[in-house]
Design a protein around this motif. Structure first.
Motif, PDB file in Angstrom:
ATOM      1  N   ARG A   7      43.348  26.809  42.166  1.00 42.30           N
ATOM      2  CA  ARG A   7      42.692  27.981  41.661  1.00 42.30           C
ATOM      3  C   ARG A   7      43.005  29.203  42.221  1.00 42.30           C
ATOM      4  O   ARG A   7      43.320  30.319  41.955  1.00 42.30           O
ATOM      5  CB  ARG A   7      41.234  27.774  41.628  1.00 42.30           C
ATOM      6  CG  ARG A   7      40.503  29.303  41.468  1.00 42.30           C
ATOM      7  CD  ARG A   7      38.933  28.652  41.752  1.00 42.30           C
ATOM      8  NE  ARG A   7      38.126  30.069  41.803  1.00 42.30           N
ATOM      9  CZ  ARG A   7      38.029  30.727  42.848  1.00 42.30           C
ATOM     10  NH1 ARG A   7      38.572  30.125  44.066  1.00 42.30           N
ATOM     11  NH2 ARG A   7      37.422  31.595  43.161  1.00 42.30           N
ATOM     12  N   ASP A  52      36.902  36.662  45.635  1.00 45.22           N
ATOM     13  CA  ASP A  52      35.653  36.270  45.280  1.00 45.22           C
ATOM     14  C   ASP A  52      34.459  37.087  45.602  1.00 45.22           C
ATOM     15  O   ASP A  52      33.384  37.156  44.883  1.00 45.22           O
ATOM     16  CB  ASP A  52      35.333  34.951  46.079  1.00 45.22           C
ATOM     17  CG  ASP A  52      36.233  33.800  45.821  1.00 45.22           C
ATOM     18  OD1 ASP A  52      36.932  33.996  44.436  1.00 45.22           O
ATOM     19  OD2 ASP A  52      36.290  32.597  46.271  1.00 45.22           O
ATOM     20  N   ALA A  55      34.233  39.626  42.506  1.00 43.39           N
ATOM     21  CA  ALA A  55      34.133  38.944  41.248  1.00 43.39           C
ATOM     22  C   ALA A  55      32.811  38.203  41.288  1.00 43.39           C
ATOM     23  O   ALA A  55      32.409  37.536  40.292  1.00 43.39           O
ATOM     24  CB  ALA A  55      35.349  37.771  40.946  1.00 43.39           C
ATOM     25  N   THR A  57      32.336  35.071  42.529  1.00 33.43           N
ATOM     26  CA  THR A  57      32.809  33.682  41.739  1.00 33.43           C
ATOM     27  C   THR A  57      32.030  32.495  42.219  1.00 33.43           C
ATOM     28  O   THR A  57      31.972  31.631  41.481  1.00 33.43           O
ATOM     29  CB  THR A  57      34.281  33.502  42.528  1.00 33.43           C
ATOM     30  OG1 THR A  57      35.026  34.714  42.309  1.00 33.43           O
ATOM     31  CG2 THR A  57      34.794  32.327  41.783  1.00 33.43           C
TER      32      THR A  57
END
Length: 201
Positions: A7, A52, A55, A57
């Motif tokens: 990812r 991250d 966002a 995440t």
């Protein structure tokens, strides 16, 4: 867990287009190979943290069928995987420009990366998102700038320590340094897992 590691690469595909030019810049500037390996190793893992942070995440990750232990394991194992890839690409770039590179350069560069990661990875889970990435990168640049002079000063003035180290063989020094680095990395992994399991999102 493998999907979590993949990812990071998928999300950073645009950033990865700048990876080779970024490394070539260090090679062309005739930077020390150990510093080039260190910077190359930092590129992907710390860009993943920066993404991250923007966002948020972690909220999404915790909604997926992964345990928090697996999420942190993916971070730490992924950093080692990306480090190995960075070693290969950086070595090719150095060879292409006929720059001398030794196993010692690789060992020093990547040991420094693992130590830096061991101390900074937990910070991304201790403090609130927003400015951690900037603080970590500024700290890295400061250490890269003032670190070598400090080491030279210590070597020149703390002769008792240098004389003690000189008693050991090179293989023993490498083995000892490797054990210390991996121990720090393992402790960091455990600390980060402990923090992340108790963090609310």
């Amino acid at each position: 867990m493998i999907n979590l590691i993949r990812r990071d690469v998928i999300l950073q595909k645009r950033y990865l287009l700048t990876f080779i030019p970024f490394i070539l810049l260090f090679v062309i500037m005739d930077s020390h190979p150990a510093l080039t390996f260190l910077v190359a190793s930092i590129f992907i893992p710390f860009n993943a943290f920066a993404y991250d942070e923007k966002a948020e995440t972690n909220i999404l990750l915790n909604s997926l069928p992964y345990t928090r232990k697996e999420i942190i394991a993916a971070r730490y194992i992924g950093a080692i995987v990306y480090m190995v890839i960075a070693i290969g690409l950086t070595s090719l770039a150095l060879f292409a420009f006929n720059e001398p590179v030794t196993l010692t350069d690789i060992a020093i560069g990547n040991s420094l990366f693992l130590v830096f990661a061991a101390f900074t990875f937990p910070l991304f889970y201790i403090f609130k998102s927003g400015h951690i990435f900037s603080i970590v990168i500024i700290s890295f640049l400061l250490l890269a700038g003032i670190g070598p002079p400090i080491v030279r000063f210590l070597v020149e003035n703390l002769t008792a320590i240098t004389d003690f180290i000189a008693k050991f063989s090179v293989p023993a020094l490498y083995t000892g340094a490797g054990v210390i680095v991996m121990t720090l990395y393992a402790i960091s992994w455990g600390v980060t897992t402990f923090i992340y399991q108790r963090k609310a999102f």
